[in-house]
Design a protein around this motif. Structure first.
Motif, PDB file in Angstrom:
ATOM      1  N   TRP A  11       0.833  -1.202   0.000  1.00 45.56           N
ATOM      2  CA  TRP A  11       0.000   0.000   0.000  1.00 45.56           C
ATOM      3  C   TRP A  11       0.873   1.260   0.000  1.00 45.56           C
ATOM      4  O   TRP A  11       0.596   2.227  -0.708  1.00 45.56           O
ATOM      5  N   THR A  12       1.947   1.212   0.786  1.00 41.57           N
ATOM      6  CA  THR A  12       2.867   2.353   0.847  1.00 41.57           C
ATOM      7  C   THR A  12       3.525   2.603  -0.513  1.00 41.57           C
ATOM      8  O   THR A  12       3.678   3.748  -0.945  1.00 41.57           O
ATOM      9  N   LYS A  13       3.902   1.526  -1.183  1.00 43.64           N
ATOM     10  CA  LYS A  13       4.524   1.663  -2.503  1.00 43.64           C
ATOM     11  C   LYS A  13       3.580   2.349  -3.484  1.00 43.64           C
ATOM     12  O   LYS A  13       3.979   3.239  -4.245  1.00 43.64           O
ATOM     13  N   ILE A  14       2.316   1.916  -3.483  1.00 41.02           N
ATOM     14  CA  ILE A  14       1.354   2.456  -4.453  1.00 41.02           C
ATOM     15  C   ILE A  14       1.082   3.934  -4.199  1.00 41.02           C
ATOM     16  O   ILE A  14       1.135   4.757  -5.122  1.00 41.02           O
ATOM     17  N   LYS A  15       0.804   4.281  -2.963  1.00 39.82           N
ATOM     18  CA  LYS A  15       0.426   5.670  -2.683  1.00 39.82           C
ATOM     19  C   LYS A  15       1.609   6.633  -2.739  1.00 39.82           C
ATOM     20  O   LYS A  15       1.418   7.850  -2.857  1.00 39.82           O
ATOM     21  N   THR A  20       0.983   6.381 -10.255  1.00 39.30           N
ATOM     22  CA  THR A  20      -0.060   5.365 -10.118  1.00 39.30           C
ATOM     23  C   THR A  20      -1.365   5.979  -9.625  1.00 39.30           C
ATOM     24  O   THR A  20      -2.451   5.594 -10.068  1.00 39.30           O
ATOM     25  N   VAL A  21      -1.253   6.939  -8.713  1.00 36.56           N
ATOM     26  CA  VAL A  21      -2.445   7.623  -8.205  1.00 36.56           C
ATOM     27  C   VAL A  21      -3.101   8.439  -9.310  1.00 36.56           C
ATOM     28  O   VAL A  21      -4.330   8.444  -9.464  1.00 36.56           O
ATOM     29  N   TRP A  22      -2.282   9.114 -10.097  1.00 38.85           N
ATOM     30  CA  TRP A  22      -2.809   9.930 -11.189  1.00 38.85           C
ATOM     31  C   TRP A  22      -3.542   9.088 -12.235  1.00 38.85           C
ATOM     32  O   TRP A  22      -4.553   9.520 -12.797  1.00 38.85           O
ATOM     33  N   ALA A  73      -6.277   3.988 -18.880  1.00 44.50           N
ATOM     34  CA  ALA A  73      -5.663   4.412 -17.617  1.00 44.50           C
ATOM     35  C   ALA A  73      -5.531   3.238 -16.655  1.00 44.50           C
ATOM     36  O   ALA A  73      -4.546   3.140 -15.915  1.00 44.50           O
ATOM     37  N   MET A  74      -6.494   2.327 -16.653  1.00 49.08           N
ATOM     38  CA  MET A  74      -6.421   1.158 -15.779  1.00 49.08           C
ATOM     39  C   MET A  74      -5.291   0.219 -16.206  1.00 49.08           C
ATOM     40  O   MET A  74      -4.622  -0.395 -15.364  1.00 49.08           O
TER      41      MET A  74
END
Length: 256
Positions: A11-15, A20-22, A73-74
């Motif tokens: 979760w930390t890596k993704i956020k 990735t958030v964009w 985007a996905m």
């Protein structure tokens, strides 16, 4: 490392990676925005339909027209979640911290998959209601037969697209190579095979061609697919499972 810690790490890596958030934000924007625009333009077309044409009109599927761009985007999201580890060399650190590669992959899939599903679910409901508002008197209701299934199915489809991209990237171990293969498949090969009569029977078994059936409430007049909405989603699930199994085998047998 405990399972909870592995999940927290993923979760930390993704956020922490803004790209990735964009991409998830762009998925929402593209799906909702394009769906609204196409529904607004389709309103006049619905008004001009004769009785026979209205039998095959599908206002629900019309509002989901934006998924054709939103899935882009996905796909990028799925590729980045896995590909960033390889492009930055972080995969070595990750596997040193979590030597059990099956646990590492499962945690990544759970965190990214759940995040993609939550975003896709909210997006699909917003897209539906915005699109139906644009269609005015020709709109469908969420309580109509098959509509709720199509709305939730849209979220499942978008999630599976992201997970499929993760599996392919795990196989190829390169974000650029993965995008270079996935983009032509979804935006060139699939539309061509699905749009040409001679190859339609082949094209209808590609993941996106089969998966989008779950978003249809009314089958189109020229429908030749030998499966229904859930059958189409099932075919897409098979593609995703194959990609993930192959990705796990590559991760298990090759060095980082």
């Amino acid at each position: 490392m405990a399972a909870a810690q592995v999940l927290k790490s993923e979760w930390t890596k993704i956020k922490s990676v803004q790209s990735t958030v964009w991409t998830l934000g762009l998925a929402v924007l593209f799906t909702v925005g394009l769906g609204f625009l196409i529904s607004l333009l389709a309103k006049d077309q619905f008004a001009k339909m004769n009785a026979r044409e209205r039998l095959f009109a599908d206002p629900t599927f019309t509002s989901f027209a934006g998924t054709s761009l939103g899935q882009l985007a996905m796909i990028v999201f799925g590729v980045l979640v896995v590909g960033n580890e390889y492009s930055t060399g972080m995969i070595r650190t990750s596997l040193a911290a979590v030597p059990r590669r099956g646990t590492f992959l499962a945690a990544k899939l759970v965190v990214a998959g759940l995040l993609a599903f939550v975003v896709a679910l909210v997006t699909s409901f917003v897209t539906f209601f915005v699109g139906q508002a644009a269609l005015g008197p020709y709109k469908a209701s969420i309580g109509d037969p098959g509509v709720l299934r199509a709305v939730i199915g849209c979220a499942l489809y978008m999630t599976l697209i992201a997970v499929f991209a993760m599996g392919v990237t795990m196989i190829l171990r390169s974000p650029m190579l993965s995008l270079g293969i996935l983009m032509p498949i979804f935006f060139l090969l699939a539309p061509i095979l699905g749009g040409v009569e001679a190859t339609r029977k082949i094209g209808q078994y590609l993941p996106d061609q089969a998966g989008t059936k779950i978003m249809q409430v009314v089958a189109p007049e020229d429908n030749t697919a030998p499966y229904g909405p859930w059958g189409g989603l099932g075919i897409m699930v098979v593609w995703v499972v194959v990609a993930l199994v192959c990705g796990w085998l590559v991760l298990k047998r090759r060095d980082a």
